[in-house]
Design a protein around this motif. Structure first.
Motif: not given
Length: 430
Positions: A76-81
């Motif tokens: 979630e943090s890596f893709f901001n989703v």
């Protein structure tokens, strides 16, 4: 393109508490990534796509803890989703590039089954045979994917209207109309040259494409060679490429059994068995073993592992490597043409999850394939043309007295003398 794998994916999604992570494998370019992204778009609110080959930085997410909740937080943090257990499809692509991602599937199965996780790998067999990490047996559903079969080719070509009539005649054994039979045979010959690789089919259907059919086929063959060079052990690389290049020669001769001497002078099993295993594990070739079982009604069919045939994963690529074109068809060597037709049927059987086996007697009578159906073994013979006289199939029927035999040829549907006649274009229904 409409693909049959979509129905399987939907069944997997709807399996509820029985659902475990899915691993979709198959040769490169068969359409795995496209099918999964399309499935995510049609059946989920969102899709998170991780390609470990395209973006090696993603591998770092798995270097520490692979506990699912912690992995999800990092994704979630890596893709901001936001990753929703029910509403998000998570795709791990090119799984062979990240061993820890493979290992994590066990923990998703055990500790976080609510997440919808599908993986794809073009080199699944090589990865699982070489990795130091144990494969999560019982924690993953595996499914092989293949190029478009002839029915999918008809769908892509806006000829789906023909398929109902084909299915009806296959079930009843009644001939299809002559005009429809001739039209389908024409389309079948087109398919034989094009094959079922989505990139090639798109080039065939799109007259504005920058790639011709043969350009697209060359690109795929080159990518196979590139994968061999990249992933085969250095000592095996040249031998594996040589073995791959020999497949069309193996099927060009009257006896289709694989002969090492056709690879290069002095070649033998001890030098090339690992190379052939590599090609089989990557899905580039399909292996068909000779059955030596005397009781073909038994649940276990023994095989002579030293006697086998190899087919390319796609008949269009076989036609390309054999230099078969619409212009050369009429002057093409009969034995070589027989091999291409046989390759086509092998592709159809493999896509229907049939184990590839063949039978040969001491007198050299042989059937190209043996097919399991309803707990029984059915001999299957392939004929490139309309001449269906066969000593081999008759010998099998007389020796083993099966319920019936199948002959796939240029003839219309029918049934007689214990043989079910199936036109070449209907092989996908066997």
């Amino acid at each position: 393109m409409k693909r049959k794998i979509s129905e399987f994916l939907l069944q997997w999604k709807d399996s509820g508490s029985l659902r475990v992570p899915l691993l979709l494998h198959g040769a490169r370019h068969v359409g795995k990534t496209y099918a999964l992204k399309k499935f995510g778009k049609e059946h989920y609110a969102s899709t998170v796509y991780l390609n470990f080959e395209e973006n090696p930085a993603l591998i770092e997410l798995f270097e520490d803890s692979i506990e699912p909740k912690k992995l999800i937080a990092k994704i979630e943090s890596f893709f901001n989703v936001r990753v929703s257990p029910a509403g998000t499809l998570i795709i791990f692509d090119e799984l062979q590039c990240c061993s820890r991602a493979l290992t994590s599937l066990k923990y998703f199965c055990d500790n976080a089954p609510e997440y919808n996780l599908i993986c794809a790998s073009s080199l699944f067999g090589i990865h699982t045979s070489k990795t130091d990490h144990s494969f999560p047996v019982g924690k993953v559903t595996t499914k092989a994917m293949f190029p478009l079969d002839f029915e999918e080719f008809l769908w892509a070509s806006d000829k789906a209207v023909f398929t109902d009539a084909v299915k009806e005649s296959f079930s009843s054994g009644a001939p299809i109309s002559k005009i429809l039979h001739e039209g389908l045979m024409h389309l079948f010959r087109e398919y034989l040259l094009v094959g079922g690789m989505p990139l090639v089919v798109s080039s065939y259907l799109n007259s504005d494409s920058s790639l011709t059919v043969r350009d697209a086929q060359k690109l795929i063959v080159d990518s196979f060679i590139s994968d061999i060079s990249k992933y085969a052990e250095k000592a095996l690389c040249t031998r594996t490429i040589d073995a791959f290049n020999s497949v069309s020669l193996q099927l060009a001769k009257p006896n289709k059994k694989f002969q090492y001497r056709l690879i290069t002078k002095g070649a033998r099993a001890s030098l090339y068995s690992e190379s052939i295993d590599f090609l089989s594990r990557t899905g580039i070739v399909l292996r068909c073993d000779k059955s030596d079982a005397q009781d073909f009604s038994s649940e276990v069919v023994n095989a002579e592992l030293s006697s086998f045939k190899l087919y390319l994963c796609d008949v269009g690529l076989m036609s390309f490597l054999s230099n078969l074109t619409a212009e050369t068809w009429r002057i093409f060597d009969a034995s070589h043409l027989d091999g291409i037709f046989e390759n086509y049927v092998a592709n159809a059987l493999a896509a229907n999850e049939h184990e590839l086996l063949y039978w040969e007697s001491e007198s050299k009578a042989k059937t190209q394939f043996l097919v399991r159906h309803g707990g029984k073994t059915i001999p299957l013979e392939v004929k490139a043309g309309d001449n269906t006289r066969s000593y081999s199939l008759s010998s099998y029927l007389k020796k083993f007295n099966p319920e019936y035999g199948i002959r796939i040829s240029g003839r219309n549907f029918g049934f007689g003398n214990g043989v079910k006649s199936v036109p070449l274009y209907a092989a996908y229904l066997v």
